[in-house]
Design an enzyme around this catalytic site. Sequence first.
Site, short mmCIF file in Angstrom:
data_model
loop_
_atom_site.label_atom_id
_atom_site.label_comp_id
_atom_site.label_asym_id
_atom_site.label_seq_id
_atom_site.Cartn_x
_atom_site.Cartn_y
_atom_site.Cartn_z
N LYS A 184 2.82 2.03 2.39
CA LYS A 184 2.87 2.54 3.77
C LYS A 184 3.99 1.82 4.52
O LYS A 184 4.30 0.66 4.22
CB LYS A 184 1.54 2.25 4.50
CG LYS A 184 0.39 3.15 4.11
CD LYS A 184 -0.92 2.70 4.75
CE LYS A 184 -1.04 3.06 6.21
NZ LYS A 184 -2.44 2.90 6.71
N LYS A 244 0.84 -1.21 0.00
CA LYS A 244 0.00 0.00 0.00
C LYS A 244 0.87 1.25 0.00
O LYS A 244 0.37 2.37 0.10
CB LYS A 244 -0.91 0.03 1.26
CG LYS A 244 -1.99 -0.99 1.32
CD LYS A 244 -2.95 -0.71 2.49
CE LYS A 244 -2.51 -1.41 3.76
NZ LYS A 244 -3.41 -1.19 4.91
N1 C2G Z 1 -9.85 5.80 12.60
C1 C2G Z 1 -10.80 6.61 13.22
N2 C2G Z 1 -10.43 7.85 13.64
C2 C2G Z 1 -9.16 8.30 13.45
C3 C2G Z 1 -8.20 7.46 12.84
C4 C2G Z 1 -8.57 6.20 12.43
O1 C2G Z 1 -11.96 6.21 13.39
N3 C2G Z 1 -8.84 9.56 13.87
C5 C2G Z 1 -10.27 4.46 12.16
C6 C2G Z 1 -10.10 4.25 10.65
O2 C2G Z 1 -11.23 4.76 9.96
C7 C2G Z 1 -10.01 2.72 10.56
C8 C2G Z 1 -9.32 2.33 11.89
O3 C2G Z 1 -9.45 3.47 12.76
O4 C2G Z 1 -11.32 2.15 10.54
C9 C2G Z 1 -7.86 2.02 11.70
O5 C2G Z 1 -7.24 3.14 11.09
P1 C2G Z 1 -5.85 2.90 10.31
O6 C2G Z 1 -4.92 2.14 11.16
O7 C2G Z 1 -5.43 4.20 9.71
O8 C2G Z 1 -6.33 1.90 9.18
P2 C2G Z 1 -6.31 2.13 7.59
O9 C2G Z 1 -4.97 2.63 7.17
O10 C2G Z 1 -7.52 2.90 7.27
O11 C2G Z 1 -6.35 0.62 7.10
O12 C2G Z 1 -8.12 -2.90 4.52
C10 C2G Z 1 -8.30 -1.63 5.08
C11 C2G Z 1 -7.08 -1.12 5.78
O13 C2G Z 1 -6.39 -2.08 6.50
C12 C2G Z 1 -7.52 0.00 6.69
#
Ligand code: C2G
Length: 153
Positions: free
Chosen positions: A46, A44
């Site tokens: 990342k 991704k």
């Molecule tokens: N999240 C949230 N509020 C934030 C940051 C994150 O509600 N301020 C939520 C995101 O929407 C997600 C979860 O926390 O549902 C995890 O966030 P990330 O670790 O950033 O995950 P992401 O990069 O969105 O990876 O297959 C999908 C991916 O694995 C999702």
Amino acid sequence: MKRILTYGTFDLLHYGHIRLLQRAKALGDYLVVALSTDEFNESKGKKAYHNYETRKKMLEAIRYVDLVIPEECWEQKISDVQKYEIDTVVMGSDWAGSDKFDYLQDYCEVVYLERTAGISTTKIKKDLGLQEPVNGLNQLPETKQERDNDKKN
Ligand code: C2G
């Protein structure tokens, strides 16, 4: 027993993540978190600060989380829903309407919860002055003097 599933990287765990997990668990009785592996993150574009094992241990210490499984690719979600007998997939609202999740509505309920404003892993890194790793080493945050000098230039 209502079973919930969510996906994420959960790097530099913060209260936005915790609030998501707390609200997801409140929708059922058992919460499975599919945690992005380091290899999947690489695909991704990342690079998490903490590796998979560390991020997994941190999630397993959270009272709302019942099971952590690896997220290795985008395509595993239907088999995850079937294998873990999931009733509801939950994601933050930044994923609402995404083709990465909406199709799961044919297999289970899909719920998007309001994303917590004002916090993100990217913001934490920026605020701490953590640059992208150089030769595998995270650059030390600038000193206040260096930052002040930069402002003067
Ligand atoms: N999240 C949230 N509020 C934030 C940051 C994150 O509600 N301020 C939520 C995101 O929407 C997600 C979860 O926390 O549902 C995890 O966030 P990330 O670790 O950033 O995950 P992401 O990069 O969105 O990876 O297959 C999908 C991916 O694995 C999702």
